[in-house]
Design an enzyme around this catalytic site. Structure first.
Site, PDB file in Angstrom:
ATOM      1  N   ASP A  47       0.793  -1.234   0.000  1.00  0.00           N
ATOM      2  CA  ASP A  47       0.000   0.000   0.000  1.00  0.00           C
ATOM      3  C   ASP A  47       0.827   1.287   0.000  1.00  0.00           C
ATOM      4  O   ASP A  47       0.351   2.329   0.416  1.00  0.00           O
ATOM      5  CB  ASP A  47      -0.903   0.000   1.241  1.00  0.00           C
ATOM      6  CG  ASP A  47      -0.123  -0.278   2.515  1.00  0.00           C
ATOM      7  OD1 ASP A  47       1.111  -0.080   2.509  1.00  0.00           O
ATOM      8  OD2 ASP A  47      -0.730  -0.697   3.516  1.00  0.00           O
ATOM      9  N   GLU A 102      -0.845  -9.075  -1.054  1.00  0.00           N
ATOM     10  CA  GLU A 102      -1.323  -8.483   0.205  1.00  0.00           C
ATOM     11  C   GLU A 102      -2.496  -7.544  -0.072  1.00  0.00           C
ATOM     12  O   GLU A 102      -2.520  -6.375   0.312  1.00  0.00           O
ATOM     13  CB  GLU A 102      -0.215  -7.765   0.976  1.00  0.00           C
ATOM     14  CG  GLU A 102      -0.552  -7.521   2.437  1.00  0.00           C
ATOM     15  CD  GLU A 102       0.524  -6.727   3.175  1.00  0.00           C
ATOM     16  OE1 GLU A 102       0.588  -5.510   3.012  1.00  0.00           O
ATOM     17  OE2 GLU A 102       1.301  -7.351   3.926  1.00  0.00           O
ATOM     18  N   GLU A 157      -1.890   5.167   3.376  1.00  0.00           N
ATOM     19  CA  GLU A 157      -1.923   3.785   2.860  1.00  0.00           C
ATOM     20  C   GLU A 157      -3.329   3.234   2.639  1.00  0.00           C
ATOM     21  O   GLU A 157      -3.549   2.451   1.711  1.00  0.00           O
ATOM     22  CB  GLU A 157      -1.143   2.857   3.801  1.00  0.00           C
ATOM     23  CG  GLU A 157       0.357   3.084   3.823  1.00  0.00           C
ATOM     24  CD  GLU A 157       0.797   4.188   4.783  1.00  0.00           C
ATOM     25  OE1 GLU A 157      -0.081   4.888   5.360  1.00  0.00           O
ATOM     26  OE2 GLU A 157       2.012   4.361   4.963  1.00  0.00           O
ATOM     27  N   HIS A 169       7.179   4.703  12.806  1.00  0.00           N
ATOM     28  CA  HIS A 169       7.443   5.531  11.623  1.00  0.00           C
ATOM     29  C   HIS A 169       6.214   6.110  10.958  1.00  0.00           C
ATOM     30  O   HIS A 169       6.335   6.850   9.989  1.00  0.00           O
ATOM     31  CB  HIS A 169       8.215   4.712  10.584  1.00  0.00           C
ATOM     32  CG  HIS A 169       7.377   3.642   9.934  1.00  0.00           C
ATOM     33  ND1 HIS A 169       6.523   3.891   8.888  1.00  0.00           N
ATOM     34  CD2 HIS A 169       7.258   2.320  10.205  1.00  0.00           C
ATOM     35  CE1 HIS A 169       5.918   2.761   8.526  1.00  0.00           C
ATOM     36  NE2 HIS A 169       6.348   1.798   9.306  1.00  0.00           N
ATOM     37  N   ARG A 199       3.363   7.969   9.147  1.00  0.00           N
ATOM     38  CA  ARG A 199       3.206   9.377   8.786  1.00  0.00           C
ATOM     39  C   ARG A 199       2.073  10.044   9.562  1.00  0.00           C
ATOM     40  O   ARG A 199       2.178  11.219   9.919  1.00  0.00           O
ATOM     41  CB  ARG A 199       2.931   9.512   7.281  1.00  0.00           C
ATOM     42  CG  ARG A 199       4.196   9.551   6.442  1.00  0.00           C
ATOM     43  CD  ARG A 199       3.870   9.670   4.970  1.00  0.00           C
ATOM     44  NE  ARG A 199       5.104   9.650   4.191  1.00  0.00           N
ATOM     45  CZ  ARG A 199       5.683  10.732   3.677  1.00  0.00           C
ATOM     46  NH1 ARG A 199       5.151  11.924   3.823  1.00  0.00           N
ATOM     47  NH2 ARG A 199       6.796  10.625   2.986  1.00  0.00           N
ATOM     48  N   HIS A 216      13.846   4.717  12.400  1.00  0.00           N
ATOM     49  CA  HIS A 216      13.555   4.962  10.977  1.00  0.00           C
ATOM     50  C   HIS A 216      14.275   6.241  10.532  1.00  0.00           C
ATOM     51  O   HIS A 216      14.315   7.215  11.281  1.00  0.00           O
ATOM     52  CB  HIS A 216      12.039   5.113  10.816  1.00  0.00           C
ATOM     53  CG  HIS A 216      11.553   5.011   9.405  1.00  0.00           C
ATOM     54  ND1 HIS A 216      11.702   6.027   8.497  1.00  0.00           N
ATOM     55  CD2 HIS A 216      10.904   4.009   8.749  1.00  0.00           C
ATOM     56  CE1 HIS A 216      11.165   5.655   7.330  1.00  0.00           C
ATOM     57  NE2 HIS A 216      10.675   4.430   7.458  1.00  0.00           N
TER      58      HIS A 216
HETATM   59  C1  UD1 Z   1       6.970   4.473   3.536  1.00  0.00           C
HETATM   60  C2  UD1 Z   1       5.542   4.114   3.138  1.00  0.00           C
HETATM   61  C3  UD1 Z   1       4.842   3.385   4.273  1.00  0.00           C
HETATM   62  C4  UD1 Z   1       5.668   2.228   4.781  1.00  0.00           C
HETATM   63  C5  UD1 Z   1       7.058   2.708   5.139  1.00  0.00           C
HETATM   64  C6  UD1 Z   1       7.927   1.555   5.579  1.00  0.00           C
HETATM   65  C7  UD1 Z   1       4.374   5.705   1.672  1.00  0.00           C
HETATM   66  C8  UD1 Z   1       3.568   6.931   1.580  1.00  0.00           C
HETATM   67  N1  UD1 Z   1       4.779   5.334   2.894  1.00  0.00           N
HETATM   68  O1  UD1 Z   1       6.893   5.423   4.577  1.00  0.00           O
HETATM   69  O2  UD1 Z   1       3.592   2.902   3.801  1.00  0.00           O
HETATM   70  O3  UD1 Z   1       5.036   1.709   5.938  1.00  0.00           O
HETATM   71  O4  UD1 Z   1       7.645   3.327   3.978  1.00  0.00           O
HETATM   72  O5  UD1 Z   1       9.093   2.002   6.199  1.00  0.00           O
HETATM   73  O6  UD1 Z   1       4.648   5.085   0.672  1.00  0.00           O
HETATM   74  N2  UD1 Z   1      14.526   7.687   4.339  1.00  0.00           N
HETATM   75  C9  UD1 Z   1      15.899   7.541   4.268  1.00  0.00           C
HETATM   76  N3  UD1 Z   1      16.411   6.327   3.883  1.00  0.00           N
HETATM   77  C10 UD1 Z   1      15.634   5.281   3.563  1.00  0.00           C
HETATM   78  C11 UD1 Z   1      14.231   5.426   3.657  1.00  0.00           C
HETATM   79  C12 UD1 Z   1      13.704   6.637   4.035  1.00  0.00           C
HETATM   80  O7  UD1 Z   1      16.638   8.466   4.531  1.00  0.00           O
HETATM   81  O8  UD1 Z   1      16.146   4.225   3.200  1.00  0.00           O
HETATM   82  C13 UD1 Z   1      13.957   8.996   4.755  1.00  0.00           C
HETATM   83  C14 UD1 Z   1      14.013  10.036   3.607  1.00  0.00           C
HETATM   84  O9  UD1 Z   1      14.263  11.304   4.138  1.00  0.00           O
HETATM   85  C15 UD1 Z   1      12.580   9.977   3.062  1.00  0.00           C
HETATM   86  C16 UD1 Z   1      11.800   9.758   4.348  1.00  0.00           C
HETATM   87  O10 UD1 Z   1      12.591   8.842   5.106  1.00  0.00           O
HETATM   88  O11 UD1 Z   1      12.205  11.126   2.357  1.00  0.00           O
HETATM   89  C17 UD1 Z   1      10.403   9.233   4.194  1.00  0.00           C
HETATM   90  O12 UD1 Z   1      10.391   8.109   3.337  1.00  0.00           O
HETATM   91  P1  UD1 Z   1       9.005   7.707   2.558  1.00  0.00           P
HETATM   92  O13 UD1 Z   1       9.244   6.474   1.780  1.00  0.00           O
HETATM   93  O14 UD1 Z   1       8.445   8.888   1.831  1.00  0.00           O
HETATM   94  O15 UD1 Z   1       7.999   7.437   3.716  1.00  0.00           O
HETATM   95  P2  UD1 Z   1       8.051   6.425   4.921  1.00  0.00           P
HETATM   96  O16 UD1 Z   1       7.587   7.197   6.096  1.00  0.00           O
HETATM   97  O17 UD1 Z   1       9.348   5.688   4.971  1.00  0.00           O
HETATM   98  N1  UDP Z   2      12.574  -4.353   9.745  1.00  0.00           N
HETATM   99  C1  UDP Z   2      13.934  -4.491   9.506  1.00  0.00           C
HETATM  100  N2  UDP Z   2      14.824  -3.694  10.189  1.00  0.00           N
HETATM  101  C2  UDP Z   2      14.408  -2.770  11.092  1.00  0.00           C
HETATM  102  C3  UDP Z   2      13.027  -2.625  11.331  1.00  0.00           C
HETATM  103  C4  UDP Z   2      12.128  -3.435  10.630  1.00  0.00           C
HETATM  104  O1  UDP Z   2      14.336  -5.331   8.693  1.00  0.00           O
HETATM  105  O2  UDP Z   2      15.263  -2.093  11.667  1.00  0.00           O
HETATM  106  C5  UDP Z   2      11.624  -5.193   8.985  1.00  0.00           C
HETATM  107  C6  UDP Z   2      10.590  -5.931   9.784  1.00  0.00           C
HETATM  108  O3  UDP Z   2      11.034  -7.218  10.133  1.00  0.00           O
HETATM  109  C7  UDP Z   2       9.392  -5.974   8.836  1.00  0.00           C
HETATM  110  C8  UDP Z   2       9.563  -4.754   7.990  1.00  0.00           C
HETATM  111  O4  UDP Z   2      10.899  -4.307   8.162  1.00  0.00           O
HETATM  112  O5  UDP Z   2       9.451  -7.105   7.980  1.00  0.00           O
HETATM  113  C9  UDP Z   2       8.593  -3.675   8.414  1.00  0.00           C
HETATM  114  O6  UDP Z   2       8.930  -2.480   7.775  1.00  0.00           O
HETATM  115  P1  UDP Z   2       8.348  -1.098   8.245  1.00  0.00           P
HETATM  116  O7  UDP Z   2       7.972  -1.146   9.688  1.00  0.00           O
HETATM  117  O8  UDP Z   2       9.323  -0.065   7.811  1.00  0.00           O
HETATM  118  O9  UDP Z   2       7.068  -0.926   7.300  1.00  0.00           O
HETATM  119  P2  UDP Z   2       5.539  -1.393   7.438  1.00  0.00           P
HETATM  120  O10 UDP Z   2       5.521  -2.864   7.616  1.00  0.00           O
HETATM  121  O11 UDP Z   2       4.926  -0.641   8.564  1.00  0.00           O
HETATM  122  O12 UDP Z   2       4.950  -0.966   6.133  1.00  0.00           O
END
Ligand code: UD1
Ligand code: UDP
Length: 374
Positions: A99, A121, A135, A216, A218, A248
């Protein structure tokens, strides 16, 4: 006739990569398919951690992540970038999972080219368009586009039926997260060094009960994130408790957690762990506090009580099984519910039982068969 089925799998974040690598492995091992991988790299370092352990080298990497990216900008760039890849690859199927923004953009780019979409999923619904945000809307939009809906459970299949999705297009496959967890557990069994980097923390906190924390969402950024940080701070006041918290990289999460929690004796704020090390953290944790979707699915499989720091969940199966409890983001409630698990052995024992409501570890093979025969 007789050619291979061309599948492009599109994803962008850590959880999608974790839940799709078992399917990519299965597609690659199956002669009936020609498998291509397109990553948006909506996440960068967290995505690369999963690609490395799973041994996946994307055929296309859009490298989209920017610091503190906005949803509209990310969506627009992902849509046009994926569109170009699909024009080049011209697949028979596009596979997306979950999502996120990458999922929505992948499904929409496929729809614009009349390429059928397989949604892995499918059917998770909280019933609240703002929790989780964005999401809930993303998965409903993908649900409107997909040709095949791989629902992890009967509950998610029922949600799709309730939205008038054609029953013939819905399959209950289980969640590939259990395939992934089993795979990584086996790998660690063969090579414990894959998950040995927590040993210093394990020594530092020896004799204490460990609470694993992730956060994490939003919709929690701002006040609720502060409330979560305050709760963790209060919980960590107990002498026999230690918190291990992979933070995160979203700057809006990181700034709050560092301001509230860095330097505390009983708290280790650490970088995101790769999947084997996170599996190890789940294993050594007494209780898990999280707002993550995937962690809500992994914890029941491991029999770890999980307190879900969200208002709603689209994963009611863990709650029904008794391993998960919704506690919201209010500081006092999180502290009280954690205290109950720490101080009341019967309450703890009632939650700490392994269940597998999310799958049997054979979901990827089922999805392959569905794709091969659809
Ligand atoms: C995204 C997804 C969320 C998912 C989550 C898992 C959307 C809108 N949200 O949220 O559904 O649960 O990923 O973690 O698609 N960043 C880094 N390095 C990384 C990843 C992220 O620096 O490897 C930082 C960056 O500044 C980035 C910010 O995190 O802009 C937010 O990342 P983004 O993918 O937009 O949203 P998440 O909150 O991670
Ligand atoms: N996870 C990981 N390292 C971490 C935290 C989470 O590998 O430091 C894994 C966790 O086992 C799960 C997935 O990341 O499988 C969950 O990701 P996240 O919480 O970022 O996203 P969401 O599931 O909420 O979309």
């Amino acid at each position: 006739m007789g050619g291979k089925i061309r599948v492009v799998t599109v994803f962008g974040t850590r959880p999608e990569a974790i839940k799709l690598f078992p399917l990519i492995h299965a597609l690659e091992a199956d002669d009936r398919f020609e498998s291509r991988v397109c990553v948006t790299a909506q996440h960068r370092d967290m995505l690369d951690q999963v690609l490395a352990i799973a041994g996946i080298e994307p055929d296309h990497d859009l490298d989209l992540m920017t610091a503190n990216q906005s949803l509209d900008e990310l969506t627009a760039r992902a849509l046009t970038g994926i569109g170009r890849v699909l024009d080049e690859e011209r697949p028979d199927w596009v596979v997306v999972q979950g999502d996120t923004t990458s999922v929505l953009a992948g499904a929409l780019a496929a729809h614009y080219r009349k390429i059928p979409v397989c949604h892995v999923e499918a059917g998770l619904r909280s019933g609240d368009l703002h929790h989780p945000w964005p999401e809930e809307a993303n998965r409903k939009m993908v649900g409107a586009i997909a040709r095949i809906h791989c629902a992890p459970t009967q509950t998610s299949a029922d949600a799709l039926l309730g939205e008038n999705v054609s029953p013939a297009s819905i399959y209950v496959t289980g969640n590939t997260v259990i395939d992934a967890l089993n795979w990584v557990t086996d790998r660690i069994g063969q090579d414990p060094s894959l998950a040995s980097a927590l040993s210093d923390l394990e020594k530092r906190f020896s004799g204490k009960r460990i609470i694993g924390v992730t956060s994490h969402r939003r919709e929690s950024l701002g006040e609720s994130m502060q409330d979560i940080a305050n709760a963790v701070k209060q919980i960590a006041l107990c002498d026999d408790i230690a918190v291990i918290f992979p933070v995160h990289p979203n700057p809006n999460v990181r700034s709050v957690m560092e301001a509230q929690l860095s330097g505390l004796d009983n708290v280790a704020l650490i970088e995101p762990l790769d999947y084997p090390h996170f599996a190890r953290l789940l294993d050594i944790s007494h209780v898990i506090l999280t707002d993550s979707g995937g962690v809500q699915e992994e914890a029941p499989a491991l029999g770890k009580p999980v307190l879900v720091m969200r208002q709603t969940t689209e994963r009611p199966e863990g709650v029904a099984a008794g391993t998960a409890r919704l506690v919201g983001t209010d500081t006092d409630t999180i502290v009280r519910e954690t205290g109950r698990l720490l101080n009341d052995d019967a309450a703890y024992a009632a939650m700490a039982r392994a269940h597998n409501p999310y799958g049997d570890g054979r979901s990827a093979a089922r999805i392959c068969e569905i794709l091969a025969t659809s």
